[in-house]
Design a protein around this motif. Structure first.
Motif, PDB file in Angstrom:
ATOM      1  N   VAL A   8       0.844  -1.186   0.000  1.00 11.73           N
ATOM      2  CA  VAL A   8       0.000   0.000   0.000  1.00 11.73           C
ATOM      3  C   VAL A   8       0.882   1.241   0.000  1.00 11.73           C
ATOM      4  N   LEU A   9       0.499   2.239  -0.781  1.00 15.54           N
ATOM      5  CA  LEU A   9       1.154   3.543  -0.764  1.00 15.54           C
ATOM      6  C   LEU A   9       0.183   4.536  -0.152  1.00 15.54           C
ATOM      7  N   ILE A  10       0.640   5.283   0.840  1.00 11.88           N
ATOM      8  CA  ILE A  10      -0.210   6.219   1.577  1.00 11.88           C
ATOM      9  C   ILE A  10       0.427   7.599   1.515  1.00 11.88           C
ATOM     10  N   THR A  11      -0.354   8.616   1.174  1.00 18.06           N
ATOM     11  CA  THR A  11       0.159   9.983   1.159  1.00 18.06           C
ATOM     12  C   THR A  11      -0.213  10.703   2.453  1.00 18.06           C
ATOM     13  N   GLY A  12       0.572  11.725   2.790  1.00 19.59           N
ATOM     14  CA  GLY A  12       0.270  12.544   3.961  1.00 19.59           C
ATOM     15  C   GLY A  12       0.388  11.789   5.266  1.00 19.59           C
ATOM     16  N   THR A  13       1.558  11.177   5.498  1.00 26.22           N
ATOM     17  CA  THR A  13       1.696  10.264   6.640  1.00 26.22           C
ATOM     18  C   THR A  13       2.469  10.862   7.814  1.00 26.22           C
TER      19      THR A  13
END
Length: 279
Positions: A8-13
Motif C-alpha cells: 500500500v502507498l499512503i500519502t500525507g503520513t
C-alpha cells in the motif's frame, strides 16, 4: 496473493489519519510505502515501512515515490490518498492564492497521484484507490466553503472514476471522517486562513459558526485517528464494490440528514445547526 506480498502507498503520513493508517497496515503485515513532504521528519515507523518523499504539488516526486516503491516491493496494490489541508474562513474573505492552493493540494494533487498509479493497476488488472474526504464532502457549513468545495470535488471525481476503472478490476472508494481531537484540524485550518481579508459584515455569523465548531470539537473524544485508520484499512481490504464509508459516529446524523431526508428537511436541519433558522 498473501498479505505479506501486498503493498500500500499512503500519502500525507506525517501525522493524523495518515500516520495511523501506516501503523494499521504495517501491523497487518502489509508492505507500506509511507510518503510525506519531509521524510526526515517522519514518525518512527515499523521496519516494514518504506518512507519516501512525495509532495502532491510536485509531479516528479509522485512518479519517483511510485517507481521506488514498486522497485522495492514489486507492485502497489492499494493507494490511499490522504494528503490534504483545510482552509477555515468565509469565501469572500479568503485571498485567491489560498483558494488555488486548497484545490492544488486537495483535488489536483490527489488526481495527479491517482493518474500516476493507474497505468500499473490497469496493467496488473487489480487495485484499490481509496480517497480520504470528509463530512465536509457530504454537507456544507459556513467558514469551510473552500474546504467543502474541494472535498465535494473529490467525492464527484471518485464516483465517476469508479465506473471508468471498474472494467480493469480497480475499485475506487471514499472514506468520510469527521474531525478528531488529535488531528488539530481546527488549529491548522485557522492558521491556513491567516492574512484573510477583514469584512465586518460577517462578524455575527462568524461568532455563531465558531460556536458550532467549538461544540463539534468538544464532542470528539469518542473519535480517534486510529479509529478512522481502522475504517480506511477495512474499506481498502473488504473486497467489495462499496463506494462510501462514514468513518466517525459524530457526523452520522448530518450525513443521514443529507442522504436520507428530502432537500427542504436537510437544509432546515443544517441551518438550525449553525443558528440561522428557517429561510
Amino acid at each position: 496473493m498473501t498479505i505479506a506480498s501486498r503493498t500500500v502507498l499512503i500519502t500525507g503520513t506525517s501525522s493524523g489519519f495518515g500516520e495511523a493508517t501506516v501503523r494499521r497496515f504495517a501491523a497487518a503485515g502489509w508492505n507500506v510505502i509511507a510518503t510525506l513532504r519531509n521524510p526526515p521528519a517522519a514518525p518512527d515507523f515499523p521496519k516494514n515501512v518504506l518512507v519516501k518523499r512525495l509532495d502532491v504539488q510536485d509531479r516528479s516526486s509522485i512518479e519517483m515515490a511510485i517507481a521506488e516503491g514498486t522497485a522495492q516491493f514489486g507492485s502497489i496494490d492499494v493507494l490511499v490518498n490522504n494528503a490534504g489541508f483545510g482552509l477555515h474562513g468565509f469565501f469572500e474573505t479568503t485571498r485567491r492564492e489560498k483558494m488555488l492552493q486548497q484545490f492544488e493540494v486537495n483535488v489536483f494533487g490527489l488526481m495527479d497521484v491517482t493518474r500516476a498509479i493507474l497505468p500499473q493497476m490497469r496493467a496488473q488488472r487489480h487495485g484499490v484507490i481509496l480517497n480520504v474526504t470528509s463530512g465536509a464532502g457530504v454537507f456544507g457549513l459556513p467558514m469551510i466553503s473552500l474546504y467543502a468545495a474541494s472535498k465535494f470535488a473529490v467525492e464527484g471525481f471518485s464516483e465517476a472514476l469508479m465506473h471508468e476503472v471498474a472494467p480493469f478490476g480497480i475499485a475506487v472508494k471514499l472514506t468520510e471522517p469527521g474531525g478528531v481531537r488529535e488531528t488539530r484540524f481546527g488549529q491548522r485550518a485557522g492558521a491556513e486562513a491567516s492574512g484573510a481579508l477583514d469584512i465586518a459584515d460577517y462578524a455575527p455569523l462568524q461568532e455563531r459558526a465558531t460556536a458550532v465548531f467549538a461544540a463539534i470539537a468538544d464532542s470528539r473524544s469518542h473519535g480517534t485517528s486510529d479509529e478512522v485508520a481502522e475504517v480506511i484499512v477495512a474499506a481498502a481490504t473488504d473486497g467489495s464494490t462499496q463506494l462510501r464509508y462514514v468513518a466517525t459516529d459524530g457526523i452520522k446524523p448530518w450525513v443521514e440528514a443529507r442522504r436520507k431526508n428530502g432537500e427542504d428537511a436537510y437544509i432546515e436541519t443544517m441551518r438550525a445547526a449553525v443558528g440561522l433558522g428557517a429561510l
